[in-house]
Scaffold this active site. Structure first.
Site, PDB file in Angstrom:
ATOM      1  N   SER A   1       2.792  -1.512  10.544  1.00  0.00           N
ATOM      2  CA  SER A   1       4.219  -1.425  10.891  1.00  0.00           C
ATOM      3  C   SER A   1       5.053  -2.661  10.539  1.00  0.00           C
ATOM      4  CB  SER A   1       4.389  -1.067  12.373  1.00  0.00           C
ATOM      5  OG  SER A   1       3.904   0.238  12.608  1.00  0.00           O
TER       6      SER A   1
ATOM      7  N   GLU B   1      -5.878  -4.645  10.851  1.00  0.00           N
ATOM      8  CA  GLU B   1      -4.832  -3.664  11.147  1.00  0.00           C
ATOM      9  C   GLU B   1      -5.159  -2.957  12.464  1.00  0.00           C
ATOM     10  OE1 GLU B   1      -2.781  -2.236   7.322  1.00  0.00           O
ATOM     11  OE2 GLU B   1      -4.725  -1.274   7.298  1.00  0.00           O
TER      12      GLU B   1
ATOM     13  N   GLY C   1       1.508   2.754  10.912  1.00  0.00           N
ATOM     14  CA  GLY C   1       2.476   3.839  10.734  1.00  0.00           C
ATOM     15  C   GLY C   1       3.224   4.261  11.986  1.00  0.00           C
TER      16      GLY C   1
ATOM     17  N   ASN D   1       0.841  -1.203   0.000  1.00  0.00           N
ATOM     18  CA  ASN D   1       0.000   0.000   0.000  1.00  0.00           C
ATOM     19  C   ASN D   1       0.879   1.257   0.000  1.00  0.00           C
ATOM     20  OD1 ASN D   1      -1.871   2.002   0.423  1.00  0.00           O
ATOM     21  ND2 ASN D   1      -2.444   1.343   2.498  1.00  0.00           N
TER      22      ASN D   1
ATOM     23  N   GLY E   1       2.466  -0.948   4.512  1.00  0.00           N
ATOM     24  CA  GLY E   1       2.385   0.468   4.145  1.00  0.00           C
ATOM     25  C   GLY E   1       3.766   1.057   3.950  1.00  0.00           C
TER      26      GLY E   1
ATOM     27  N   LYS F   1      -0.005   4.250  -0.385  1.00  0.00           N
ATOM     28  CA  LYS F   1      -0.690   5.463   0.108  1.00  0.00           C
ATOM     29  C   LYS F   1      -0.410   6.609  -0.868  1.00  0.00           C
ATOM     30  CE  LYS F   1      -0.586   3.505   4.673  1.00  0.00           C
ATOM     31  NZ  LYS F   1      -0.603   3.677   6.108  1.00  0.00           N
TER      32      LYS F   1
ATOM     33  N   HIS G   1      -9.979   1.388   4.579  1.00  0.00           N
ATOM     34  CA  HIS G   1      -8.720   1.578   5.307  1.00  0.00           C
ATOM     35  C   HIS G   1      -8.922   2.588   6.443  1.00  0.00           C
ATOM     36  CE1 HIS G   1      -4.652   2.878   6.251  1.00  0.00           C
ATOM     37  NE2 HIS G   1      -4.255   1.724   5.764  1.00  0.00           N
TER      38      HIS G   1
HETATM   39  P1  PGA Z   1       2.184   0.786   7.826  1.00  0.00           P
HETATM   40  O1  PGA Z   1       0.752   0.903   7.106  1.00  0.00           O
HETATM   41  O2  PGA Z   1       2.809  -0.470   7.318  1.00  0.00           O
HETATM   42  O3  PGA Z   1       2.905   2.018   7.432  1.00  0.00           O
HETATM   43  O4  PGA Z   1       1.897   0.721   9.287  1.00  0.00           O
HETATM   44  C1  PGA Z   1      -0.070  -0.205   6.959  1.00  0.00           C
HETATM   45  C2  PGA Z   1      -1.366   0.242   6.360  1.00  0.00           C
HETATM   46  O5  PGA Z   1      -1.843   1.315   6.743  1.00  0.00           O
HETATM   47  O6  PGA Z   1      -1.938  -0.440   5.485  1.00  0.00           O
END
Ligand code: PGA
Length: 219
Positions: A180, A144, A150, A5, A201, A7, A82
């Site tokens: 994460s 999640e 994040g 992802n 992410g 983003k 999400h």
């Molecule tokens: P992250 O995001 O790996 O940066 O924590 C995961 C997500 O939001 O799908």
């Protein structure tokens, strides 16, 4: 199944470098780029999903993308609900439910994102029930935990295991973990039983980090 992802990250130049860097790993990943660059990935033979769609097929919805358009473009998956869509853009379970139905009608495979902040399953149960109301086809569910998105923090493996088991007891869905994930913790995360994959992410923006994750995950 490993979903990447992006983003709202990467420029066109960065996307082109990324496509080149991961060309030998195409079969192992599903890329969720910003919609602007979906075609670049599709044309290079990557499996692609969008990060969001609207539920109407066409019309006066400035700035939105329909599931029909996504399918026509060649996307095969879509991420729906999400946490960032919910917390920043005000999406609720009812909207998520409409989006899921519309995506499925337009032949997209759905990754429904759900998540909570504690051991109690009430919030999670309500999310799943409301988001999947009257949905007959199966969807993939990405679990999640909100505090893990994040932040660099992941829950204890046994806590994730409990949530995966719980979701599987409610649905016949494939279940992913997200939050994460990086090249250091994937070793531990891959010990979770009955888990069908990962939604990554921040770490997915860096092609070299993705390669490290894939190498550890496939060991
Ligand atoms: P992250 O995001 O790996 O940066 O924590 C995961 C997500 O939001 O799908």
């Amino acid at each position: 199944m490993i979903f990447l992802n992006h983003k709202m990250n990467l420029t066109l130049d960065e996307v082109n470098n990324y496509i080149e860097a991961l060309k030998n790993y195409k079969e192992k990943i599903i890329v969720l780029p910003t919609a602007l660059y979906a075609k670049e990935f599709i044309n290079s033979g990557y499996k692609v999903g969008l990060q969001n769609i609207y539920y109407e097929e066409k019309g006066m919805y400035t700035g939105e993308i329909s599931p029909y358009q996504a399918f026509q473009l060649g996307a095969s998956y879509v991420l729906i609900g999400h946490y960032e869509r919910r917390s920043i853009f005000g999406e609720n379970n009812e909207m998520v439910n409409k989006k899921i139905k519309s995506a499925l009608k337009n032949k997209l495979k759905v990754v429904l994102c759900v998540g909570d902040n504690d051991d109690n399953n009430d919030f999670l149960t309500r999310q799943i029930k409301e988001c999947l109301k009257d949905v007959q086809e199966s969807v993939i569910i990405a679990y999640e935990p909100i505090y893990a998105i994040g932040t660099g923090i992941i829950p204890k493996i046994e806590d994730i295991q409990n949530k995966v088991n719980y979701i599987k007891s409610l649905t016949n869905s494939k279940v992913l973990y997200g939050g994460s994930i990086n090249a250091h913790n994937i070793d531990e995360l891959k010990t979770i039983k009955n888990l069908d994959g990962f939604l990554i992410g921040k770490a997915s923006i860096d092609a070299q980090e993705v390669i490290k994750i894939l190498e550890v995950a496939s060991k």
